[in-house]
Design a protein around this motif. Structure first.
Motif, PDB file in Angstrom:
ATOM      1  N   VAL A 644     -17.497  66.981  -2.978  1.00 49.89           N
ATOM      2  CA  VAL A 644     -17.184  65.625  -2.521  1.00 49.89           C
ATOM      3  C   VAL A 644     -17.188  65.495  -0.999  1.00 49.89           C
ATOM      4  CG1 VAL A 644     -15.502  63.749  -2.640  1.00 49.89           C
ATOM      5  CG2 VAL A 644     -15.805  65.270  -4.597  1.00 49.89           C
ATOM      6  N   ALA A 645     -16.623  66.484  -0.312  1.00 52.95           N
ATOM      7  CA  ALA A 645     -16.454  66.376   1.139  1.00 52.95           C
ATOM      8  C   ALA A 645     -17.755  66.087   1.886  1.00 52.95           C
ATOM      9  CB  ALA A 645     -15.795  67.640   1.682  1.00 52.95           C
ATOM     10  N   PRO A 646     -18.867  66.777   1.596  1.00 51.28           N
ATOM     11  CA  PRO A 646     -20.098  66.477   2.341  1.00 51.28           C
ATOM     12  C   PRO A 646     -20.539  65.022   2.197  1.00 51.28           C
ATOM     13  CG  PRO A 646     -20.306  68.566   1.179  1.00 51.28           C
ATOM     14  CD  PRO A 646     -19.054  67.927   0.681  1.00 51.28           C
ATOM     15  N   ALA A 647     -20.385  64.474   0.995  1.00 44.00           N
ATOM     16  CA  ALA A 647     -20.782  63.078   0.781  1.00 44.00           C
ATOM     17  C   ALA A 647     -19.856  62.121   1.525  1.00 44.00           C
ATOM     18  CB  ALA A 647     -20.771  62.763  -0.715  1.00 44.00           C
ATOM     19  N   LEU A 648     -18.557  62.419   1.528  1.00 45.56           N
ATOM     20  CA  LEU A 648     -17.606  61.565   2.239  1.00 45.56           C
ATOM     21  C   LEU A 648     -17.786  61.654   3.749  1.00 45.56           C
ATOM     22  CD1 LEU A 648     -14.357  62.080   0.124  1.00 45.56           C
ATOM     23  CD2 LEU A 648     -15.567  59.922   0.485  1.00 45.56           C
ATOM     24  N   LEU A 649     -18.050  62.842   4.257  1.00 41.77           N
ATOM     25  CA  LEU A 649     -18.266  63.002   5.696  1.00 41.77           C
ATOM     26  C   LEU A 649     -19.480  62.201   6.161  1.00 41.77           C
ATOM     27  CD1 LEU A 649     -17.536  66.809   6.169  1.00 41.77           C
ATOM     28  CD2 LEU A 649     -16.191  64.908   7.073  1.00 41.77           C
ATOM     29  N   LYS A 650     -20.468  62.084   5.302  1.00 45.68           N
ATOM     30  CA  LYS A 650     -21.685  61.360   5.664  1.00 45.68           C
ATOM     31  C   LYS A 650     -21.413  59.877   5.879  1.00 45.68           C
ATOM     32  CE  LYS A 650     -26.523  60.764   4.315  1.00 45.68           C
ATOM     33  NZ  LYS A 650     -27.558  61.059   3.292  1.00 45.68           N
ATOM     34  N   ILE A 651     -20.417  59.321   5.193  1.00 42.54           N
ATOM     35  CA  ILE A 651     -20.133  57.888   5.332  1.00 42.54           C
ATOM     36  C   ILE A 651     -18.807  57.646   6.062  1.00 42.54           C
ATOM     37  CG2 ILE A 651     -21.454  57.302   3.263  1.00 42.54           C
ATOM     38  CD1 ILE A 651     -18.705  56.881   1.863  1.00 42.54           C
ATOM     39  N   SER A 652     -18.364  58.627   6.834  1.00 51.10           N
ATOM     40  CA  SER A 652     -17.107  58.472   7.564  1.00 51.10           C
ATOM     41  C   SER A 652     -17.313  57.684   8.851  1.00 51.10           C
ATOM     42  CB  SER A 652     -16.514  59.842   7.902  1.00 51.10           C
ATOM     43  OG  SER A 652     -15.351  59.704   8.693  1.00 51.10           O
ATOM     44  N   ASN A 653     -16.415  56.746   9.105  1.00 47.63           N
ATOM     45  CA  ASN A 653     -16.425  56.034  10.381  1.00 47.63           C
ATOM     46  C   ASN A 653     -15.956  56.919  11.522  1.00 47.63           C
ATOM     47  OD1 ASN A 653     -17.374  53.348   9.942  1.00 47.63           O
ATOM     48  ND2 ASN A 653     -15.487  52.897   8.824  1.00 47.63           N
ATOM     49  N   CYS A 654     -15.201  57.967  11.184  1.00 46.74           N
ATOM     50  CA  CYS A 654     -14.697  58.869  12.224  1.00 46.74           C
ATOM     51  C   CYS A 654     -14.433  60.248  11.628  1.00 46.74           C
ATOM     52  CB  CYS A 654     -13.419  58.315  12.857  1.00 46.74           C
ATOM     53  SG  CYS A 654     -12.760  59.388  14.158  1.00 46.74           S
ATOM     54  N   PRO A 655     -15.420  61.141  11.650  1.00 45.49           N
ATOM     55  CA  PRO A 655     -15.219  62.490  11.114  1.00 45.49           C
ATOM     56  C   PRO A 655     -14.567  63.428  12.125  1.00 45.49           C
ATOM     57  CG  PRO A 655     -17.479  62.244  11.822  1.00 45.49           C
ATOM     58  CD  PRO A 655     -16.809  60.921  12.098  1.00 45.49           C
ATOM     59  N   ASP A 656     -13.640  62.897  12.910  1.00 43.75           N
ATOM     60  CA  ASP A 656     -12.941  63.674  13.939  1.00 43.75           C
ATOM     61  C   ASP A 656     -11.512  63.880  13.452  1.00 43.75           C
ATOM     62  OD1 ASP A 656     -12.160  64.947  16.209  1.00 43.75           O
ATOM     63  OD2 ASP A 656     -12.413  63.245  17.562  1.00 43.75           O
TER      64      ASP A 656
END
Length: 684
Positions: A644-656
Motif C-alpha cells: 500500500v505505501a508505494p501507491a499512497l506515497l505516489k499520491i501524497s501532497n507531502c511525502p515529508d
C-alpha cells in the motif's frame, strides 16, 4: 468530531489546562448543579461585567475565548426532544445531525491566543487571575484532540491523527481542508510596530483592493507561517474571523467541509462586505484591534520574570561573545535592523555586512524595537524544515483564501526539489515543490524566544513540559535550543507521527448522506431522498432488455446484457441505501499500529484517477487480508509497507515525514560559541 458545548462541561474545569490547554476564566467556579437544560456549565462568582451586550457578544462561558448564546432554533419541539443525560452519554443521540442544542458557542481570538503570562505565571495554572494572563503569547498548551475530538476513541484513525498533533498547534486548514495535515504553532505577537516597519511592497488584486489601504501596491507583513496571508494587516485580521465562523453561510459553499475532494473556490471579500452583517459589524473594529496589538505586544524579557536572572549568565565576556556569534550567524535573517545598501543575498558573503553587523549588535539599543526577523518568505529548500506547512494551498489562485493573498505570492516560482525520507524502505527521494505560492516559510521572530519553546512551525523541536512557570519554560527552552544547535540530539526519524495502535476510519451512518451530498453536489439529493429510484429504473431497463433480447437473433448477447444491468441495479440499490445512511457506518480498516498518520492525512484527492483507483484497490486488498488473516501488528505493517505505501506515497501532497528536521544554521559552531549564543538569546 467537535462539540464545543461539551468542551464547556464544568466537571472538566479542575484539569482543563492540563488536559486541554484551555484557560479557565477568572471569576468562575466549577458548577455545583446542572443548569435549566441539564447542562454542566461553569458558574459565575460575582456580578456580570458592565457594558457588554450579551446579544452581540454572548455571555462568558468559563473558558476564555468561548462565548455562550441562546440558540434561536431551540423552540418548543426542540425542548421537548432535549435530554441532557443522553446528550452527555448516548452517542446515537448526540451524534444526530438534527439535534438542536440549547446554546450556540461562539469563538473569539482569545481561544487560541491567550495563555499564561511568562512574566507573571500563576501559582496554579488551573486557577489563574487576570494579571497572570497574556493575550500575545499564543496558546502553547492547546491540545487539539481533547478539544475537538473528545468523543473519539483511540481505535479511531482520526483520534490518532489529532493525538499526534503537538501541543500548542492546530491545523488551521483542517476544516477548509487542503488535504495536507499541517498543524502549526499558535503565533506569539511581539513588537508589531517594528514588524509593520519591515513590511514589503506587494501587488494585490480583486477583493483585496476593497480593504485598507485600498492601494494596488501596498506594504504587507507576512502573517501566516508560509507568508500566504499577504494583503495587509486588516485583511489578515478579517480573514481570521471568517475562519472561525463569522460568515459560515457563504464560507461553507466554497469548500467541502473536512473531506475535501471537491475543488475549492474563493470566498469573495466584496460579497462578504455586501451580504454579511457580521462582516459589516466586525470590519470597523479592526482598526482598534490593530491599535491594541501595537500597544500591548511588547517583549517579555527573562530578566523581568520571577527568578529569571538565575537562568542567565553573569559573565559579560560570554555574553559579548554571544553577540558576535549572533551577528555572524543569525542576524542576516533575525533582525529587523539591517543596512539599507546591502541586499539579503549579499549579507552572507559581504565583508561590509559582517563589519556592520558586529558593530550594530553591541549597541545598547540593538534589541529596542527590533522584531528580530526580516519577516520575509524564504524557500524551504534553504530552511530545510518539514515542508508540510510550506505546501499549503488554500491561499493559491482559485482556492478558498485567494482574495487574501497577494499577486506576488500567487505568482511565486517553484523553489525546486527537496529531499524527503521514505520511512518504509529507508531511501531518500526528491520531491518537486509546486509553483504558484507554496514552498516558502516566513522568518519567525526571536523576541522572547526563551518563553516560546518548543520550536519550529510545528512545535516539533524540543520537549513539551506543560509547565508555564519560568522553570518549566526554561526547561523547554534548554531542550529545544540544544536540539537546534546540536542536531544529533534530535529525535530525527523518531519524530515521524505514527498511529499508536490499530485503528479504523469511521464515518457514522447519520453523517454519510451529508458527506456524499457535499462531495458530489446537490444533484445527488435524489439518490439520498429516493435510494430505490435509480436502481429501479435500471432494473426495469435490464428486464426489458432481457425480454426484448429473447425475441431477437442475438438473444444471448442482449439477454446477457440485460442480466448484467439487473445485477448492477441490485449493487446500486445496496450502495444507494448505504450512502443514504440506512446500512450502517462506513468503516475502513484496520490501519496497523505504527502507520505514519500523514500517509493517510495528506492524500491528494485530485491525483490522476488511475493512481487513485490503484490506491483504493491495493488498500482494500491489504485491509481485507489484515482482517481476515488476523495479522499481528508486525505482519500488518509489513504488508502495508510492501503493498500500500508505494501507491499512497505516489499520491501524497507531502511525502515529508520527519518533523524535527532542518534549520541547521549555527550547527557548525564550536560548543563554546553555541553556549555563548544561547546566553545572548536569553536576553531577547
Amino acid at each position: 468530531l467537535s462539540d464545543l458545548l461539551k468542551t464547556l462541561d464544568s466537571r472538566k474545569r479542575p484539569s482543563r489546562f492540563k488536559d486541554m490547554g484551555l484557560v479557565n476564566e477568572p471569576g468562575f467556579k466549577q458548577a455545583s448543579k446542572q443548569d435549566q437544560y441539564g447542562l454542566w456549565l461553569d458558574e459565575r462568582v460575582g456580578p456580570e461585567p458592565e457594558g457588554i451586550d450579551p446579544k452581540v457578544y454572548g455571555k462568558a462561558s468559563g473558558i476564555l475565548g468561548l462565548r455562550l448564546y441562546p440558540n434561536p432554533a431551540f423552540d418548543a419541539a426542540a425542548k421537548q426532544h432535549w435530554d441532557a443525560e443522553k446528550y452527555y452519554n448516548d452517542p446515537n443521540y448526540f451524534n444526530d445531525p438534527n439535534l438542536i442544542r440549547p446554546y450556540r458557542v461562539g469563538m473569539a481570538c482569545a481561544f487560541c491566543h491567550i495563555q499564561m503570562n511568562p512574566l507573571r505565571p500563576p501559582d496554579d495554572p488551573e486557577n489563574p487571575q487576570l494579571e497572570n494572563l497574556s493575550s500575545n503569547i499564543g496558546n502553547q498548551y492547546f491540545k487539539v484532540n481533547q478539544i475537538f475530538g473528545a468523543e473519539l476513541k483511540p481505535d479511531s484513525f482520526v483520534y490518532q491523527l489529532l493525538d499526534a498533533t503537538p501541543r500548542g498547534t492546530i491545523d488551521t486548514s483542517l476544516i477548509s481542508t487542503d488535504s495536507i495535515n499541517n498543524p502549526n504553532a499558535m503565533n506569539p505577537l511581539f513588537n508589531v510596530g517594528a514588524r509593520l516597519a519591515e513590511a514589503v511592497p506587494e501587488k494585490v488584486a480583486g477583493g483585496a483592493l476593497y480593504l485598507p489601504p485600498r492601494d494596488e501596491t501596498r506594504n504587507v507583513p507576512h502573517i501566516l507561517m508560509d507568508g500566504a496571508d499577504s494583503i495587509g494587516l486588516y485583511g489578515a485580521l478579517d480573514r481570521v474571523y471568517i475562519n472561525i465562523g463569522e460568515y459560515h453561510q457563504e464560507w461553507l459553499q466554497h469548500h467541502n467541509l473536512l473531506i475535501g475532494i471537491r475543488k475549492q473556490s474563493p470566498i469573495e471579500i466584496t460579497k462578504s462586505q455586501k451580504d454579511s452583517v457580521y462582516w459589516q459589524a466586525t470590519e470597523p473594529r479592526m482598526d482598534n484591534l490593530a491599535k491594541y496589538f501595537l500597544k500591548t505586544a511588547t517583549p517579555m524579557h527573562l530578566a523581568d520574570a520571577p527568578g529569571g536572572s538565575d537562568h542567565q549568565t553573569k559573565d559579560q565576556t560570554v555574553l559579548n561573545r554571544g553577540k558576535i556569534v549572533f551577528a555572524e550567524n543569525c542576524m542576516a535573517c533575525h533582525s529587523s535592523k539591517q543596512p539599507p545598501n546591502i541586499s539579503f543575498n549579499d549579507r552572507f558573503s559581504s565583508d561590509d555586512y559582517m563589519r556592520w553587523a558586529r558593530e550594530e549588535v553591541v549597541k545598547p539599543d540593538f534589541l529596542t524595537d527590533n522584531y528580530l526577523s526580516i519577516d520575509q518568505r524564504l524557500p524551504v529548500t534553504m530552511i530545510k524544515t518539514n515542508a508540510a506547512r510550506a505546501l499549503a494551498t488554500n491561499a493559491t489562485r482559485g482556492h478558498i483564501w485567494d482574495n487574501f493573498s497577494s499577486e506576488n505570492y500567487k505568482n511565486s516560482p517553484s523553489v525546486g526539489e527537496i529531499e524527503v525520507y521514505n520511512p518504509f524502505d529507508g531511501s531518500t527521494n526528491k520531491f518537486k515543490m509546486p509553483s504558484g505560492g507554496p514552498g516558502y516559510y516566513r522568518v519567525p521572530t526571536l523576541v522572547s524566544i526563551w518563553a516560546t519553546a518548543p520550536f519550529f512551525h510545528n512545535n516539533a523541536l524540543g520537549k513539551y513540559t506543560g509547565d508555564p512557570s519560568v522553570k518549566g519554560r526554561m526547561e523547554a527552552f534548554d531542550d529545544a535550543i540544544t536540539k537546534l544547535l546540536w542536531p544529533d540530539k534530535r529525535d530525527d526519524k523518531n519524530s515521524i507521527w505514527v498511529t499508536q495502535q490499530k485503528s479504523y476510519l469511521r464515518i457514522p451512518a447519520v453523517y454519510l448522506p451529508e458527506a456524499f451530498q457535499s462531495t458530489l453536489g446537490y444533484r445527488s439529493r435524489i439518490i439520498l431522498a429516493y435510494p430505490w429510484l435509480l436502481p429501479l429504473i435500471l432494473a426495469i431497463l435490464g428486464i426489458a432488455l432481457f425480454i426484448f433480447g429473447l425475441r431477437r437473433k442475438h438473444k444471448l448477447l442482449l439477454g446477457g446484457l440485460g442480466v448484467v444491468i439487473v445485477v448492477l441495479a441490485v449493487g446500486l440499490m445496496m450502495l444507494s441505501y448505504f450512502l443514504a445512511g440506512e446500512k450502517g457506518d462506513l468503516v475502513l480498516g484496520p490501519i496497523p499500529k505504527g502507520t505514519p498518520v500523514n500517509l493517510l492525512g495528506s492524500i491528494n484527492s485530485q491525483a490522476d484517477f488511475s493512481d487513485l483507483l490503484n490506491v483504493v484497490l491495493k488498500t482494500r486488498s491489504a485491509l481485507h487480508r489484515i482482517e481476515n488473516e488476523n495479522l499481528d501488528d508486525a505482519a500488518a505493517a509489513e504488508l502495508m509497507k510492501k503493498e500500500v505505501a508505494p501507491a499512497l506515497l505516489k499520491i501524497s501532497n507531502c511525502p515529508d515525514f520527519i518533523e524535527d528536521r532542518g534549520h541547521y544554521f549555527g550547527t557548525q559552531l564550536s560548543d563554546d560559541d553555541k553556549k555563548a549564543l544561547i546566553e545572548f538569546l536569553k536576553t531577547f
